[in-house]
Design an enzyme around this catalytic site. Structure first.
Site, PDB file in Angstrom:
ATOM      1  N   CYS A  88       5.828  -7.992  -4.187  1.00 24.50           N
ATOM      2  CA  CYS A  88       5.736  -7.861  -2.734  1.00 24.50           C
ATOM      3  C   CYS A  88       6.765  -8.747  -2.038  1.00 24.50           C
ATOM      4  O   CYS A  88       7.282  -8.395  -0.976  1.00 24.50           O
ATOM      5  CB  CYS A  88       4.339  -8.230  -2.242  1.00 24.50           C
ATOM      6  SG  CYS A  88       3.059  -7.033  -2.629  1.00 24.50           S
ATOM      7  N   HIS A 146      -0.702  -0.134  -2.292  1.00 26.30           N
ATOM      8  CA  HIS A 146       0.712   0.156  -2.504  1.00 26.30           C
ATOM      9  C   HIS A 146       0.931   0.433  -3.999  1.00 26.30           C
ATOM     10  O   HIS A 146       0.259  -0.152  -4.854  1.00 26.30           O
ATOM     11  CB  HIS A 146       1.596  -1.029  -2.117  1.00 26.30           C
ATOM     12  CG  HIS A 146       1.922  -1.113  -0.662  1.00 26.30           C
ATOM     13  ND1 HIS A 146       2.099  -2.317  -0.005  1.00 26.30           N
ATOM     14  CD2 HIS A 146       2.122  -0.152   0.272  1.00 26.30           C
ATOM     15  CE1 HIS A 146       2.386  -2.084   1.265  1.00 26.30           C
ATOM     16  NE2 HIS A 146       2.405  -0.781   1.449  1.00 26.30           N
TER      17      HIS A 146
END
Length: 294
Positions: free
Chosen positions: A282, A188
């Protein structure tokens, strides 16, 4: 780097009437988080996950609560979405959507193990009063979509589909910069790049394709270039309010670089959540309201 007590950080803020500190300035933020009540590592969808490695679920909750406390102590607002059983990765709220200018783009996960998180987050955005748009392609929210000033930095290569970037521009009406990720450990964008303020980012050059590295050099000539050792402990999976940067306590080299630039790093230990491939960012979705002038 030692963990900074957020109470100490708060007490160092200037008293009323005192001059503001020089250097970067903080902006109050509104965050969405999800308590890791059902946290586990039961499957493998990224290189960090190992179901054979023991996970202390109680410690994961305690570490998450510490992160939440830091945000509150810094003056930020923290909303919570209810965790659902059977969704151990729901704690990673950043993947639940992208919220800019009071508009929420819902998500479509690549992996079936996380698919049921998407409708839960979408429903939360609706209840919270955001204008919600459904995704046309795989996109994993702020995991791959980061706002930097007026630009949307959009990662692709492992999770979010490149085709999703066109929808970002249509939904949010902001220029989109595609960044190609090439190292599967940094699957990511928010594991390889942190937006520090409207003009500055920190990133790991090795995580990006040559063309993307060139684009980042042009866009952010004064960026902080992180070292691999700090990226490997998820140092770039950090949350900045423009002055205070909450990052894994293990990323002491990056913390020193931040201090040199005038930022205030605050270390937090999320070692249990890192076993699933997650860090402070996150766990944190930024909820951006529509600006009053719009």
């Amino acid at each position: 780097m030692t963990t900074v007590d957020p109470i100490t950080t708060r007490e160092t803020a200037p008293a009323t009437g005192a001059p503001a500190p020089s250097g970067p300035s903080a902006t109050a933020r509104r965050y969405l988080m999800c308590r890791p009540s059902h946290f586990a590592v039961d499957y493998v969808i990224n290189p960090w996950m190992d179901p054979t490695s023991p996970v202390d679920a109680g410690l994961a909750v305690a570490q998450w609560e510490r992160l939440r406390e830091i945000y509150l102590d810094l003056g930020h607002t923290v909303e919570e979405i209810d965790p659902l059983p059977g969704l151990p990765d729901m704690v990673f709220a950043a993947n639940g959507g992208t919220v800019v200018d009071g508009i929420a783009l819902a998500v479509q996960f690549r992996d079936p193990q996380r698919a049921d998180e998407a409708p839960a987050y979408r429903a939360w955005f609706e209840r919270a009063g955001f204008e919600v748009h459904d995704p046309k392609h795989v996109n994993e929210g702020e995991g791959d979509i980061l706002l930097a000033g007026d630009l949307l930095l959009a990662g692709t290569g492992f999770r979010t589909a490149h085709a999703a970037h066109a929808q970002l521009q249509e939904v949010f009406g902001r220029p989109v910069i595609t960044l190609q990720l090439v190292d599967p450990r940094y699957y990511h964008l928010d594991t390889a790049l942190c937006v520090l303020d409207e003009r500055t980012v920190a990133y790991l050059p090795e995580a990006f394709s040559p063309g993307s590295r060139a684009a980042l050099r042009r866009l952010f000539p004064d960026a902080i270039l992180a070292r691999p050792a700090d990226a490997e402990v998820f140092g770039l999976n950090a949350v900045s309010d423009g002055r205070y940067v909450v990052l894994p306590v293990q990323a002491d080299g990056l913390a020193a670089q931040l201090r040199e630039r005038g930022y205030e790093p605050i270390g937090v230990d999320l070692s249990e959540l890192r076993k699933a491939g997650g860090g402070p960012k996150c766990c944190t979705l930024t909820l951006r309201e529509r600006e009053a002038s719009k």
